[in-house]
Write an enzyme that holds these catalytic residues in place. Structure first.
Site, short mmCIF file in Angstrom:
data_model
loop_
_atom_site.label_atom_id
_atom_site.label_comp_id
_atom_site.label_asym_id
_atom_site.label_seq_id
_atom_site.Cartn_x
_atom_site.Cartn_y
_atom_site.Cartn_z
N HIS A 41 53.27 28.98 -40.32
CA HIS A 41 52.45 29.88 -41.14
C HIS A 41 52.38 29.36 -42.58
O HIS A 41 51.34 29.47 -43.23
CB HIS A 41 53.04 31.29 -41.14
CG HIS A 41 53.19 31.90 -39.78
ND1 HIS A 41 54.41 32.07 -39.17
CD2 HIS A 41 52.27 32.38 -38.90
CE1 HIS A 41 54.25 32.64 -37.99
NE2 HIS A 41 52.97 32.83 -37.79
N GLY A 162 45.83 28.56 -36.65
CA GLY A 162 46.60 27.44 -36.15
C GLY A 162 46.07 26.93 -34.81
O GLY A 162 45.64 27.71 -33.96
N LEU A 199 56.66 25.45 -33.42
CA LEU A 199 57.27 26.62 -34.05
C LEU A 199 56.56 27.88 -33.58
O LEU A 199 55.33 27.91 -33.45
CB LEU A 199 57.18 26.52 -35.57
CG LEU A 199 57.89 25.35 -36.23
CD1 LEU A 199 57.87 25.50 -37.75
CD2 LEU A 199 59.34 25.23 -35.75
P1 AMP Z 1 50.92 34.76 -35.38
O1 AMP Z 1 51.58 35.43 -36.53
O2 AMP Z 1 51.87 34.18 -34.39
O3 AMP Z 1 49.83 35.57 -34.77
O4 AMP Z 1 50.20 33.49 -35.98
C1 AMP Z 1 49.39 33.58 -37.11
C2 AMP Z 1 48.67 32.27 -37.29
O5 AMP Z 1 49.63 31.23 -37.43
C3 AMP Z 1 47.82 31.91 -36.08
O6 AMP Z 1 46.59 31.35 -36.54
C4 AMP Z 1 48.65 30.89 -35.38
O7 AMP Z 1 47.89 29.97 -34.61
C5 AMP Z 1 49.33 30.19 -36.54
N1 AMP Z 1 50.55 29.51 -36.09
C6 AMP Z 1 51.59 30.05 -35.39
N2 AMP Z 1 52.50 29.10 -35.11
C7 AMP Z 1 52.03 27.93 -35.62
C8 AMP Z 1 52.50 26.58 -35.65
N3 AMP Z 1 53.65 26.22 -35.09
N4 AMP Z 1 51.73 25.66 -36.27
C9 AMP Z 1 50.55 26.00 -36.84
N5 AMP Z 1 50.05 27.24 -36.85
C10 AMP Z 1 50.77 28.20 -36.26
#
Ligand code: AMP
Length: 299
Positions: A41, A162, A199
């Site tokens: 993030h 992501g 991650l």
């Molecule tokens: P989340 O809080 O898990 O819904 O993720 C929020 C944003 O962070 C989404 O756009 C995810 O794709 C991105 N994201 C989560 N994990 C990663 C990672 N390891 N690398 C890059 N982006 C990530």
């Protein structure tokens, strides 16, 4: 801490407009998250900060995209640490609404229908997940949209997602294109730990042994990537067998798909080198969590 926390759409609009005016800015970005933030993030946030004058991150655990109530309840919530991470990344504003702010009348009667691209892969084991995810992304994109800033005309508007969640990213890109949302979607490559594990906020639920076993996901993706780069047959079946030989890992799917449609590449492309762009997608249950990962392939 320079970062500001707002919890209502009205305050978000007022504060982002003020910041844009004060900075004489011409671009605004949104970084949607569910909190429990990690370096992945942070990378999204830093990329947005590098490309925009005003950056808003949202933290909202969206009940609409969770199937089981237990999964929603146990989703980690770490607001103080999240604010520190976003502050260090240079984010200006955090929008962390509660459920009543986002869904004042209870669950919305009208929702985004994610369509056929949401039926496969993650959608197959999580019915309704992508309808719920796109519905909240649509709302968040509207909350985070800049108004015209004094003297700057209509600011550019970007949102950062992501590549880790490849199906979600593909669906958000389709929604924005198909429904003419005035926002540019910027994909950010997956951030991994040194040993290759992508991650994820859910990794914290893995025991040391399960975490070790989970490394097979990124290992087989790397193997497929190496085969694609060397223009060798991808031989997905042998790669699948590698995953299935790991007793703590319960493989759901491992496929090579067209990145735009998410349809599997034709059968013979799995055995012979393919042409153009592709995406290798993998999902497996490891101990208490479902893990997903992917790698873009270019031949
Ligand atoms: P989340 O809080 O898990 O819904 O993720 C929020 C944003 O962070 C989404 O756009 C995810 O794709 C991105 N994201 C989560 N994990 C990663 C990672 N390891 N690398 C890059 N982006 C990530």
């Amino acid at each position: 801490m320079a970062i500001q926390l707002v919890t209502t759409a009205a305050r978000l609009r007022a504060e982002s407009a003020r910041l844009l005016r004060e900075k004489g800015g011409s671009s605004q970005a949104l970084v949607p998250t569910m909190g429990a933030l990690h370096e992945g993030h942070a990378e999204l946030a830093r990329t947005a900060v590098g490309q925009n004058d005003v950056v808003v991150a949202s933290i909202f655990v969206n009940p609409l995209q969770f199937g089981e109530a237990v999964d929603l309840e146990r989703y980690p919530r770490t607001l103080e640490a999240d604010l520190a991470l976003l502050d260090a990344a240079g984010v200006d504003l955090v929008f962390a609404p509660d459920v009543d702010e986002v869904y004042p009348g209870g669950e919305p009667r009208v929702r985004i229908s994610a369509g056929p691209m949401a039926e496969k892969w993650e959608g197959a084991s999580r019915p309704g997940h992508f309808d719920g995810a796109l519905t909240v992304v649509a709302k968040l994109l509207h909350y985070g949209m800049p108004g015209a800033a004094a003297g700057t005309g209509v600011p550019a508007y970007r949102a950062y997602f992501g590549q880790k969640d490849a199906q979600q990213l593909a669906l958000v890109q389709r929604m924005v294109a198909d429904l003419n949302f005035p926002v540019e979607i910027v994909p950010v490559p997956t951030v991994r730990s040194a040993d290759g594990l992508a991650l994820s906020s859910r990794n914290r639920f893995l025991s040391a042994e399960e975490r070790e076993a989970a490394l097979v996901l990124s290992r087989v993706l790397r193997l497929i990537e190496e085969r694609a780069n060397a223009r060798q047959p991808l031989d997905l079946d042998s790669a699948r067998a590698l995953v299935e030989s790991q007793p703590l890992v319960d493989l759901d799917y491992f496929e090579v798909v067209d990145p735009r449609t998410l349809e599997p590449l034709a059968e013979n492309c799995r055995e012979t080198p393919f042409r153009g762009e592709a995406l290798a997608l993998i999902a497996a249950r490891v101990g208490p969590v479902r893990l997903i990962d992917n790698v873009p392939l270019d031949s």
